[in-house]
Design a protein around this motif. Structure first.
Motif, PDB file in Angstrom:
ATOM      1  N   SER A  71      61.619 -30.972  65.780  1.00  0.00           N
ATOM      2  CA  SER A  71      61.723 -31.587  64.450  1.00  0.00           C
ATOM      3  C   SER A  71      60.336 -31.855  63.895  1.00  0.00           C
ATOM      4  CB  SER A  71      62.519 -32.895  64.512  1.00  0.00           C
ATOM      5  OG  SER A  71      63.824 -32.676  64.994  1.00  0.00           O
ATOM      6  N   CYS A  72      60.240 -31.847  62.580  1.00  0.00           N
ATOM      7  CA  CYS A  72      58.959 -32.138  61.917  1.00  0.00           C
ATOM      8  C   CYS A  72      58.675 -33.634  61.994  1.00  0.00           C
ATOM      9  CB  CYS A  72      59.014 -31.677  60.464  1.00  0.00           C
ATOM     10  SG  CYS A  72      57.549 -32.126  59.501  1.00  0.00           S
ATOM     11  N   SER A  73      57.479 -33.989  62.431  1.00  0.00           N
ATOM     12  CA  SER A  73      57.108 -35.400  62.532  1.00  0.00           C
ATOM     13  C   SER A  73      57.010 -36.058  61.168  1.00  0.00           C
ATOM     14  CB  SER A  73      55.773 -35.537  63.281  1.00  0.00           C
ATOM     15  OG  SER A  73      54.735 -34.835  62.598  1.00  0.00           O
ATOM     16  N   LYS A  74      56.878 -35.274  60.103  1.00  0.00           N
ATOM     17  CA  LYS A  74      56.811 -35.807  58.740  1.00  0.00           C
ATOM     18  C   LYS A  74      58.155 -35.690  58.018  1.00  0.00           C
ATOM     19  CE  LYS A  74      52.456 -36.387  59.496  1.00  0.00           C
ATOM     20  NZ  LYS A  74      51.924 -37.748  59.798  1.00  0.00           N
ATOM     21  N   VAL A  75      59.189 -35.315  58.757  1.00  0.00           N
ATOM     22  CA  VAL A  75      60.567 -35.230  58.245  1.00  0.00           C
ATOM     23  C   VAL A  75      60.660 -34.215  57.104  1.00  0.00           C
ATOM     24  CG1 VAL A  75      62.629 -36.584  57.745  1.00  0.00           C
ATOM     25  CG2 VAL A  75      60.642 -37.718  58.734  1.00  0.00           C
ATOM     26  N   PHE A  76      60.074 -33.056  57.294  1.00  0.00           N
ATOM     27  CA  PHE A  76      60.244 -31.925  56.378  1.00  0.00           C
ATOM     28  C   PHE A  76      61.033 -30.836  57.105  1.00  0.00           C
ATOM     29  CE2 PHE A  76      56.655 -33.919  54.236  1.00  0.00           C
ATOM     30  CZ  PHE A  76      56.950 -33.710  52.909  1.00  0.00           C
ATOM     31  N   PRO A  77      61.806 -30.034  56.365  1.00  0.00           N
ATOM     32  CA  PRO A  77      62.003 -30.092  54.902  1.00  0.00           C
ATOM     33  C   PRO A  77      62.977 -31.185  54.499  1.00  0.00           C
ATOM     34  CG  PRO A  77      63.298 -28.326  55.847  1.00  0.00           C
ATOM     35  CD  PRO A  77      62.497 -28.892  56.982  1.00  0.00           C
ATOM     36  N   LYS A  78      62.807 -31.699  53.275  1.00  0.00           N
ATOM     37  CA  LYS A  78      63.713 -32.694  52.733  1.00  0.00           C
ATOM     38  C   LYS A  78      64.998 -32.013  52.253  1.00  0.00           C
ATOM     39  CE  LYS A  78      60.419 -35.812  53.113  1.00  0.00           C
ATOM     40  NZ  LYS A  78      60.475 -36.929  54.071  1.00  0.00           N
ATOM     41  N   ASP A  79      65.977 -32.821  51.869  1.00  0.00           N
ATOM     42  CA  ASP A  79      67.225 -32.288  51.328  1.00  0.00           C
ATOM     43  C   ASP A  79      67.094 -32.054  49.832  1.00  0.00           C
ATOM     44  OD1 ASP A  79      68.436 -32.454  53.821  1.00  0.00           O
ATOM     45  OD2 ASP A  79      69.128 -34.508  53.480  1.00  0.00           O
ATOM     46  N   PHE A  80      67.826 -31.064  49.351  1.00  0.00           N
ATOM     47  CA  PHE A  80      67.906 -30.864  47.903  1.00  0.00           C
ATOM     48  C   PHE A  80      68.671 -32.030  47.270  1.00  0.00           C
ATOM     49  CE2 PHE A  80      67.332 -26.159  48.671  1.00  0.00           C
ATOM     50  CZ  PHE A  80      66.131 -26.084  47.979  1.00  0.00           C
ATOM     51  N   ARG A  81      68.187 -32.499  46.124  1.00  0.00           N
ATOM     52  CA  ARG A  81      68.858 -33.579  45.392  1.00  0.00           C
ATOM     53  C   ARG A  81      68.739 -33.302  43.900  1.00  0.00           C
ATOM     54  NH1 ARG A  81      65.930 -36.190  49.417  1.00  0.00           N
ATOM     55  NH2 ARG A  81      67.229 -37.192  51.022  1.00  0.00           N
ATOM     56  N   SER A  82      69.841 -33.479  43.185  1.00  0.00           N
ATOM     57  CA  SER A  82      69.828 -33.231  41.741  1.00  0.00           C
ATOM     58  C   SER A  82      69.250 -34.393  40.964  1.00  0.00           C
ATOM     59  CB  SER A  82      71.255 -32.946  41.261  1.00  0.00           C
ATOM     60  OG  SER A  82      72.109 -34.043  41.562  1.00  0.00           O
ATOM     61  N   THR A  83      69.256 -35.594  41.549  1.00  0.00           N
ATOM     62  CA  THR A  83      68.724 -36.780  40.878  1.00  0.00           C
ATOM     63  C   THR A  83      67.958 -37.642  41.870  1.00  0.00           C
ATOM     64  OG1 THR A  83      70.762 -38.027  41.286  1.00  0.00           O
ATOM     65  CG2 THR A  83      70.583 -36.864  39.165  1.00  0.00           C
ATOM     66  N   THR A  84      67.113 -38.513  41.332  1.00  0.00           N
ATOM     67  CA  THR A  84      66.392 -39.491  42.146  1.00  0.00           C
ATOM     68  C   THR A  84      67.265 -40.736  42.316  1.00  0.00           C
ATOM     69  OG1 THR A  84      64.255 -38.697  41.318  1.00  0.00           O
ATOM     70  CG2 THR A  84      64.311 -40.901  42.282  1.00  0.00           C
ATOM     71  N   PHE A  85      67.246 -41.334  43.513  1.00  0.00           N
ATOM     72  CA  PHE A  85      68.041 -42.545  43.718  1.00  0.00           C
ATOM     73  C   PHE A  85      67.412 -43.404  44.805  1.00  0.00           C
ATOM     74  CE2 PHE A  85      69.677 -39.571  46.828  1.00  0.00           C
ATOM     75  CZ  PHE A  85      69.918 -40.346  47.947  1.00  0.00           C
ATOM     76  N   PHE A  86      67.825 -44.688  44.828  1.00  0.00           N
ATOM     77  CA  PHE A  86      67.417 -45.642  45.849  1.00  0.00           C
ATOM     78  C   PHE A  86      68.524 -45.738  46.898  1.00  0.00           C
ATOM     79  CE2 PHE A  86      65.259 -46.938  41.997  1.00  0.00           C
ATOM     80  CZ  PHE A  86      63.974 -47.217  42.427  1.00  0.00           C
ATOM     81  N   ASP A  87      68.156 -45.777  48.174  1.00  0.00           N
ATOM     82  CA  ASP A  87      69.181 -45.968  49.190  1.00  0.00           C
ATOM     83  C   ASP A  87      69.389 -47.458  49.449  1.00  0.00           C
ATOM     84  OD1 ASP A  87      67.110 -46.863  50.808  1.00  0.00           O
ATOM     85  OD2 ASP A  87      66.967 -45.016  51.954  1.00  0.00           O
ATOM     86  N   LYS A  88      70.248 -47.797  50.409  1.00  0.00           N
ATOM     87  CA  LYS A  88      70.593 -49.187  50.661  1.00  0.00           C
ATOM     88  C   LYS A  88      69.418 -50.016  51.167  1.00  0.00           C
ATOM     89  CE  LYS A  88      75.474 -48.337  51.627  1.00  0.00           C
ATOM     90  NZ  LYS A  88      76.585 -48.499  52.604  1.00  0.00           N
ATOM     91  N   LYS A  89      68.422 -49.358  51.745  1.00  0.00           N
ATOM     92  CA  LYS A  89      67.249 -50.075  52.235  1.00  0.00           C
ATOM     93  C   LYS A  89      66.136 -50.171  51.200  1.00  0.00           C
ATOM     94  CE  LYS A  89      67.994 -48.873  57.092  1.00  0.00           C
ATOM     95  NZ  LYS A  89      67.395 -48.244  58.305  1.00  0.00           N
ATOM     96  N   GLY A  90      66.375 -49.621  50.019  1.00  0.00           N
ATOM     97  CA  GLY A  90      65.387 -49.709  48.956  1.00  0.00           C
ATOM     98  C   GLY A  90      64.404 -48.567  48.892  1.00  0.00           C
ATOM     99  N   TYR A  91      64.559 -47.573  49.759  1.00  0.00           N
ATOM    100  CA  TYR A  91      63.646 -46.440  49.744  1.00  0.00           C
ATOM    101  C   TYR A  91      64.062 -45.435  48.663  1.00  0.00           C
ATOM    102  CZ  TYR A  91      61.732 -48.083  54.156  1.00  0.00           C
ATOM    103  OH  TYR A  91      61.126 -48.835  55.127  1.00  0.00           O
TER     104      TYR A  91
END
Length: 403
Positions: free
Chosen positions: A289-309
């Motif tokens: 696995s990538c230590s920088k958590v790449f590749p990211k997932d495709f997303r159609s919009t920007t959003f905040f998760d439950k932890k505020g990230y």
């Protein structure tokens, strides 16, 4: 979709009565403050630490910074008057073409000062220009540049800088004295010895348009110098939702036809890897696995998760780039700001942190300092034959808080 609650700790608009540093009301000394007159100590120790105010440059220098031609060629003028050259062991093997160019230095950085006079039949360089052949100093300084670079240098600007340095810079005055000694027949041998000095750091008020900023510099373990910048913005620029994030931060490859310069900067400097399944032998890979958590997932919009990230928009319909015969899309893009990328033409990762619970993490990260090792000295039993069965209690939570 979960919408996080925005916690406001107030503005950083209180000032220390001694040094005028901007602080939060919660940072006051509880025992010595009132609601209308908070007292602070960790900025200047209640006035016991006094930093000298920066000296105002000569008016002729200030006027130069209002000229676009001078600002465009300021690096050339700066190198023209350098007294020493850069000395270090530079590692060029890290640049194998798989990532943006890295300037890596091993060991200590130092300055090369050389001799006061050049060898016979050679032109003066750096410090030697202040001492040797000063009658032709103007032509010597301009002659260092190639014909193309020389065409952008103004002789009147060089003359102005020479005169200002000769009258205001203490080192230049010292070297001019060495020049006079070289011309004197009464002195046969002499040398100049420079001693390092530590000047106090000045911390000015925040720049216009922001509430405050912290800028620590450090060298990564890979040898790359970089900077962490934490900025508080005014209330009118506070991010209140995902649409505001998209106005400042982008995590997609731009359109090469509509914005070709941004496309060039992003694809050359803001793309991670590639790594993952397409390149499992990449240096960032750890246990598959990538230590920088790449590749990211495709997303159609920007959003905040439950932890505020924040999870930035990465549309699958965005553009791609060919990296080492691999097609890379926006899932590998490091979040960036368009204006900063175009202005500095450099790798600048821009992230949003809005929750008050993250303030401590940010402060710990940007002011972490050098690597440290926790250790504890314990006394062994007097009689080595007697076992020491006393259990060792470790408070991991307290250790984390203490850093």
């Amino acid at each position: 979709m979960y919408q996080s609650t925005y916690l406001d700790s107030g503005d950083c608009n209180w000032t220390c009565e001694f040094c005028d540093a901007f602080l939060w009301f919660q940072e006051r000394l509880i025992s010595r403050s009132t609601c209308r007159r908070p007292r602070y100590s960790h900025c200047c120790k209640c006035g016991r630490v006094v930093l000298p105010y920066p000296r105002r440059p000569p008016e002729s220098i200030i006027r130069l910074f209002q000229e676009s031609d001078f600002l465009t060629n300021i690096r050339a003028y700066n190198s023209m008057f350098s007294m020493t050259s850069f000395g270090a062991k530079v590692d060029d093997f890290i640049n194998d073409g798989s990532a943006p160019c890295v300037f890596k230095v091993e060991g200590h950085i130092h300055h090369l000062i050389g001799s006061l006079c050049p060898p016979p039949n050679e032109s003066p360089w750096f410090l030697q220009m202040y001492v040797y052949d000063t009658d032709n100093e103007l032509s010597n300084r301009i002659g260092v540049f190639s014909d193309d670079g020389r065409s952008h240098i103004r002789q009147e600007t060089v003359t102005l800088l020479m005169d200002v340095l000769a009258t205001t810079n203490e080192l230049v005055k010292l070297f001019r004295t060495a020049k006079d000694l070289c011309s004197s027949s009464d002195v046969s041998n002499f040398s100049i010895r420079l001693y390092s000095s530590h000047n106090a750091h000045s911390h000015d008020k925040p720049f216009s348009g922001s509430i405050g900023a912290i800028i620590p510099d450090e060298f990564q373990k890979r040898g790359l110098p970089h900077c962490h910048l934490l900025v508080w913005v005014k209330q009118t620029s506070v991010v209140t939702g995902p649409m505001d994030i998209d106005s400042f931060i982008i995590a997609e490859i731009s359109n090469p036809d509509e914005d070709p310069l941004l496309y060039k900067v992003v694809t050359e400097l803001m793309v991670h890897g590639p790594c993952g399944l397409v390149l499992p032998n990449s240096t960032c890979m750890n246990n598959g696995s990538c230590s920088k958590v790449f590749p990211k997932d495709f997303r159609s919009t920007t959003f905040f998760d439950k932890k505020g990230y924040v999870h930035y928009r990465r549309r699958p319909s965005s553009f791609t780039v060919n990296k080492n015969d691999l097609i890379v899309d926006s899932r590998y893009v490091v979040p960036y700001n368009r204006a900063l990328c175009l202005h500095f033409m450099a790798h600048i990762n821009v992230e949003y942190r809005g929750w008050s619970m993250l303030i401590k993490y940010l402060f710990r990260y940007i002011s972490k300092g050098a690597d440290r090792v926790r250790y504890k000295l314990t006394k062994s039993p007097v009689d080595p034959t007697i076992p020491n069965d006393t259990p060792s209690h470790v408070n991991e939570i307290q250790n984390f808080i203490d850093g």
